[in-house]
Enzyme design. Structure first.
Site, mmCIF file in Angstrom:
data_model
loop_
_atom_site.group_PDB
_atom_site.id
_atom_site.type_symbol
_atom_site.label_atom_id
_atom_site.label_comp_id
_atom_site.label_asym_id
_atom_site.label_seq_id
_atom_site.Cartn_x
_atom_site.Cartn_y
_atom_site.Cartn_z
ATOM 1 N N ASP A 43 0.870 -1.182 0.000
ATOM 2 C CA ASP A 43 0.000 0.000 0.000
ATOM 3 C C ASP A 43 0.901 1.223 0.000
ATOM 4 O O ASP A 43 2.115 1.120 0.249
ATOM 5 C CB ASP A 43 -0.878 -0.008 1.263
ATOM 6 C CG ASP A 43 -1.754 1.237 1.359
ATOM 7 O OD1 ASP A 43 -2.336 1.646 0.340
ATOM 8 O OD2 ASP A 43 -1.837 1.837 2.446
ATOM 9 N N SER A 44 0.310 2.377 -0.235
ATOM 10 C CA SER A 44 1.064 3.620 -0.162
ATOM 11 C C SER A 44 1.559 3.878 1.266
ATOM 12 O O SER A 44 2.467 4.677 1.462
ATOM 13 C CB SER A 44 0.171 4.779 -0.604
ATOM 14 O OG SER A 44 -1.022 4.781 0.156
ATOM 15 N N CYS B 61 -4.194 -1.247 -2.112
ATOM 16 C CA CYS B 61 -4.359 0.201 -2.210
ATOM 17 C C CYS B 61 -5.288 0.444 -3.393
ATOM 18 O O CYS B 61 -5.042 -0.075 -4.487
ATOM 19 C CB CYS B 61 -2.993 0.845 -2.457
ATOM 20 S SG CYS B 61 -3.041 2.606 -2.848
ATOM 21 N N ASN B 62 -6.338 1.185 -3.162
ATOM 22 C CA ASN B 62 -7.295 1.419 -4.246
ATOM 23 C C ASN B 62 -6.691 2.231 -5.367
ATOM 24 O O ASN B 62 -6.917 1.962 -6.540
ATOM 25 C CB ASN B 62 -8.527 2.142 -3.692
ATOM 26 C CG ASN B 62 -9.359 1.255 -2.803
ATOM 27 O OD1 ASN B 62 -10.344 0.689 -3.227
ATOM 28 N ND2 ASN B 62 -8.951 1.106 -1.546
ATOM 29 N N GLU C 272 -5.559 9.048 9.791
ATOM 30 C CA GLU C 272 -4.169 8.944 10.257
ATOM 31 C C GLU C 272 -3.989 9.670 11.585
ATOM 32 O O GLU C 272 -3.139 9.315 12.395
ATOM 33 C CB GLU C 272 -3.218 9.506 9.197
ATOM 34 C CG GLU C 272 -3.339 8.742 7.897
ATOM 35 C CD GLU C 272 -2.032 8.330 7.282
ATOM 36 O OE1 GLU C 272 -0.994 8.873 7.685
ATOM 37 O OE2 GLU C 272 -2.055 7.454 6.399
ATOM 38 N N THR D 78 -8.354 2.420 1.347
ATOM 39 C CA THR D 78 -7.971 1.527 2.436
ATOM 40 C C THR D 78 -8.219 2.103 3.834
ATOM 41 O O THR D 78 -8.363 1.350 4.785
ATOM 42 C CB THR D 78 -6.474 1.221 2.329
ATOM 43 O OG1 THR D 78 -5.784 2.451 2.122
ATOM 44 C CG2 THR D 78 -6.194 0.280 1.186
HETATM 45 N N1 DGL Z 1 -4.026 3.716 0.139
HETATM 46 C C1 DGL Z 1 -4.722 4.759 -0.580
HETATM 47 C C2 DGL Z 1 -5.950 4.160 -1.286
HETATM 48 O O1 DGL Z 1 -6.488 3.156 -0.900
HETATM 49 C C3 DGL Z 1 -5.129 5.896 0.328
HETATM 50 C C4 DGL Z 1 -3.985 6.733 0.828
HETATM 51 C C5 DGL Z 1 -3.225 7.442 -0.286
HETATM 52 O O2 DGL Z 1 -3.749 8.417 -0.873
HETATM 53 O O3 DGL Z 1 -2.111 7.037 -0.562
HETATM 54 O O4 DGL Z 1 -6.386 4.722 -2.258
#
Ligand code: DGL
Length: 267
Positions: A12-13, A75-76, A153, A186
């Site tokens: 994920d990011s 991560c979406n 967060e 997420t």
């Molecule tokens: N993990 C990212 C998502 O699910 C959300 C956080 C981000 O913007 O990096 O899109």
């Protein structure tokens, strides 16, 4: 040849994908997991598709070097921009979060679905495409909710500021009487109780973490890659920056203590 006892790579990011890792550990307790959080480059939401694709390729190749048998793009935004490229390039299964979420939303609605996500995910139209591929007549209302990520967060899951933001963001979904809302980011599953309060019990909230873990099981089973029962699953946590902060947040996301976070820099 990859072995069934090899780990699953999850990335994920940052820490949000831990909602998916948590579900994987719950539904597939025998699987070893290497989780990579790109904390040095988070957020992905406002970044261009090319940049997110490049980051996703770098992480996938790092996970492959560590011998993973499959990659879950938890991560979406990365799924929206990079899943098809990774699937074309990689010989191992690559599972994203968009299709499983879309499938669950279609099953839970009678034709009106809401989607919330980052700017990148919403602008990509990935959920609309996935939903329409399953149910072409669906009415879809989509909206980017970028402020939800920093609020989560900050741990403000039930803070009055978050409630105000949620009232504002979610008003169009109430007005349109959607029957299901895809939590297409997420971080959003952590806001489920608040979102449920704002929208009321008539709206099914679709958490793609649960669906993605179920899809991962299906894919591994199909390829004969499920981990053996009596193995000893390992859990490795890797962050590209600030491992201590990752550890603190990860424990909140996972709802359980973790022991040690490695640092690995990319790019
Ligand atoms: N993990 C990212 C998502 O699910 C959300 C956080 C981000 O913007 O990096 O899109």
């Amino acid at each position: 040849m990859v072995s069934p006892s090899a780990p699953i790579g999850v990335f994920d990011s940052g820490i949000g994908g831990l909602t998916v890792a948590r579900e994987l550990m719950r539904q597939l307790p025998d699987e070893s997991i290497i989780y990579f959080g790109d904390t040095a480059r988070v957020p992905y939401g406002p970044k261009s598709p090319d940049t997110v694709r490049r980051y996703s390729r770098e992480i996938t190749s790092y996970l492959r070097d560590r011998g993973v048998k499959a990659v879950v793009v938890a991560c979406n935004t990365a799924t929206a921009h990079a899943l098809s490229a990774l699937r074309e390039e990689q010989p191992i299964p690559v599972i994203g979060v968009v299709e499983p979420g879309a499938r669950a939303a279609v099953a839970a609605s009678r034709g009106k679905i809401g989607v919330i996500g980052t700017l990148g995910t919403i602008q990509s139209g990935a959920y609309e495409r996935a939903i329409r591929a399953l149910a072409p007549e669906t009415r879809i209302v989509a909206r980017a909710c970028p402020l939800f990520v920093p609020l989560v967060e900050e741990g403000w899951l039930d803070h009055r500021a978050t409630r105000l933001v949620a009232d504002e963001y979610l008003a169009p979904f109430a007005a349109e009487h959607v029957e299901a809302l895809v939590l297409g980011c997420t971080h959003y599953p952590l806001l489920k109780p608040l979102i449920a309060e704002v929208l009321g019990s008539g709206v099914a909230l679709i958490d793609s973490a649960e669906q993605t873990a179920a899809e991962t099981r299906r894919v591994l089973e199909e390829r004969g890659l499920l981990a053996p029962r009596n193995g000893r699953p390992t859990r490795d946590w890797v962050a590209s920056d600030a491992p201590q902060q990752f550890l603190r947040m990860a424990e909140r996301f996972l709802g359980a203590p973790i022991h040690g976070v490695e640092t690995h820099t990319l790019g």
